[in-house]
Motif scaffolding. Sequence first.
Motif, PDB file in Angstrom:
ATOM      1  N   THR A 306       0.827  -1.213   0.000  1.00  0.00           N
ATOM      2  CA  THR A 306       0.000   0.000   0.000  1.00  0.00           C
ATOM      3  C   THR A 306       0.858   1.259   0.000  1.00  0.00           C
ATOM      4  O   THR A 306       0.583   2.220  -0.728  1.00  0.00           O
ATOM      5  N   LEU A 310       0.703   3.894  -3.080  1.00  0.00           N
ATOM      6  CA  LEU A 310       0.257   5.266  -2.812  1.00  0.00           C
ATOM      7  C   LEU A 310       1.347   6.280  -3.113  1.00  0.00           C
ATOM      8  O   LEU A 310       1.073   7.357  -3.679  1.00  0.00           O
ATOM      9  N   ASN A 311       2.581   5.951  -2.738  1.00  0.00           N
ATOM     10  CA  ASN A 311       3.689   6.867  -3.006  1.00  0.00           C
ATOM     11  C   ASN A 311       3.856   7.105  -4.504  1.00  0.00           C
ATOM     12  O   ASN A 311       4.096   8.231  -4.954  1.00  0.00           O
ATOM     13  N   CYS A 313       1.412   6.738  -6.778  1.00  0.00           N
ATOM     14  CA  CYS A 313       0.235   7.493  -7.234  1.00  0.00           C
ATOM     15  C   CYS A 313       0.378   8.992  -6.934  1.00  0.00           C
ATOM     16  O   CYS A 313      -0.040   9.840  -7.727  1.00  0.00           O
TER      17      CYS A 313
END
Length: 568
Positions: A306, A310-311, A313
């Motif tokens: 995750t 996320l990083n 994105c």
Amino acid sequence: MQLVLQIITLIGSVAMLMYGLKVMSEGLQKMAGSTMSKILGSATTNRFTGVLTGAAITAAVQSSTATTVMTVSFVSAGILSLAQAISVIMGANIGTTLTAWIMVLGGGSFDLRLVVYTAIVLAVALIYTKRNANLGDFLMGLSLLLLGLTTLKINATEMHLDQMQPVRDFFLATSSWGYGSYFLYLLVGGILTFAVQSSAAIMAITMTLCSTHVLPIDLGISLVLGENIGTTVTSNIVALSASIQARRAAMAHLVFNLFGVIWVLCVFRWFVGSICRLWGVDFTPGVPSDVSPDKLNAILATFHTTFNVLNTCILIGFIPWLEKLVMLIIPSKPEQKDTDSQLKFISGGLMSTSELSILQAWKEVHVFALRAQRMIGMVHDLFYENDDTQFTKIYARIEKYEGICDRMEYEIAQYLNQVADGRLSDQSKHEVHKMLRIVSELESVGDANFNLSRYIKHKHEGNIVYTETQEKNVEQMIYLLTGAQAKMVEALERVNITQEEFYEMTNMENEINTFRDELKSRNMQAITDKEYDYSTGVNYMDIILELEKMGDYIINVDEALYEHKHDK
């Protein structure tokens, strides 16, 4: 004595895990390594395909280091732009999270030893019978990895780490400092990963400590964050000897992970709590969670995935700004420019995975061929140059290039020998053999050009004057050689030569040989007829024969490449 045995078993199981991961990675690369290299060089048309490409290759070869180092080399060579490299590195961070999930699936409650030992027997059978040996290597690596995980888990349980007072006191003392504890474990994770050069090994140790209820889950996650920083060290070390663009790509890897660590620390406890709630676990900072080991391992793997997704994105839309930032950190210097003698594609050093080094070497061989090709143009200019100053400059440049060719042959051959020391597939061994033959022939092309310059220098200094017919014949021979060499360079760029192209190149070589024989016969007659003196005829034929020798070296390269593509 029992404790000593348990400590040795602990260390041995980690070593087995690391070796198993290496063998498994190499087995996969033997089956599809060169294809993955070519994909990396072509499937990066935009930032999104770059991320997907980096993730897919890293997930396949189980080594973010391999993908990152290869990316740094491609940037150094100019195959990838800095922006493209950043997107690939982002994807590599996502792809490497698959390793943690393998550990989760392989380190569960079920005792895998029976399955593992069966797989080892099958792997040995495949390797020794040489039937699907690459699959055998993959199975052997996977088996050793799972056996190392299983042994690590069982040994940690038998050691009862949670009941050892010194261990409990240490983790209790270092878990009560709030964010100070997180920074401490982040630092420890980074240092350990840098020291052992394996984030997978540190992840396995982290999972073991958390699953035995010794290490609180939030501190375990801090170690995981440190692993993300520690793993960037390898690419930065590799880039030290590469171009400025390669150093920037490696720095982008570090900046990317540092940014991720900074923002996740701002929401750390909320983030960790959310992951824990996803698995139905109550989170209390600094307190070991009293839940099943399987869930704790799954929480670590979920966080790892995750966080990296996320990083990516967050930063994928800011790649141009990230590019500008690393350019500010590593600014250009006016005096910094690549020299002709510098290897362009493998200047970053040997990659951690031999199978993926093959494409690098082929690209460097093409650069070698281009440099040898430039020399024939210089020889042509030298032949028609009458000004002493310009003649000396051109001759010195040819002499410099001859030295470059000698060094390139040595450096590429040395690199290929290092690659050959790795665990290579039969196809890759075949490629290494052909490349060694090709670089030897290319070095001979360089020698032939230098020999030509010496003969021309002797003509210039001896005031030897050619007839108009002699000059036209030399011009025609150089023209034929230039065409043959252009075909060779084009084929080396593609690492491919069709049957029709090879026949065309063979015909060109035959034309060169026929023309040589014709000129040799004419030369004897011209000397007899007193069209020019004997010394002029000798110098003239020295040039013609050396040009014909160069044609032999060129067709030898063509033959090696043709055999490489059609004798598989």
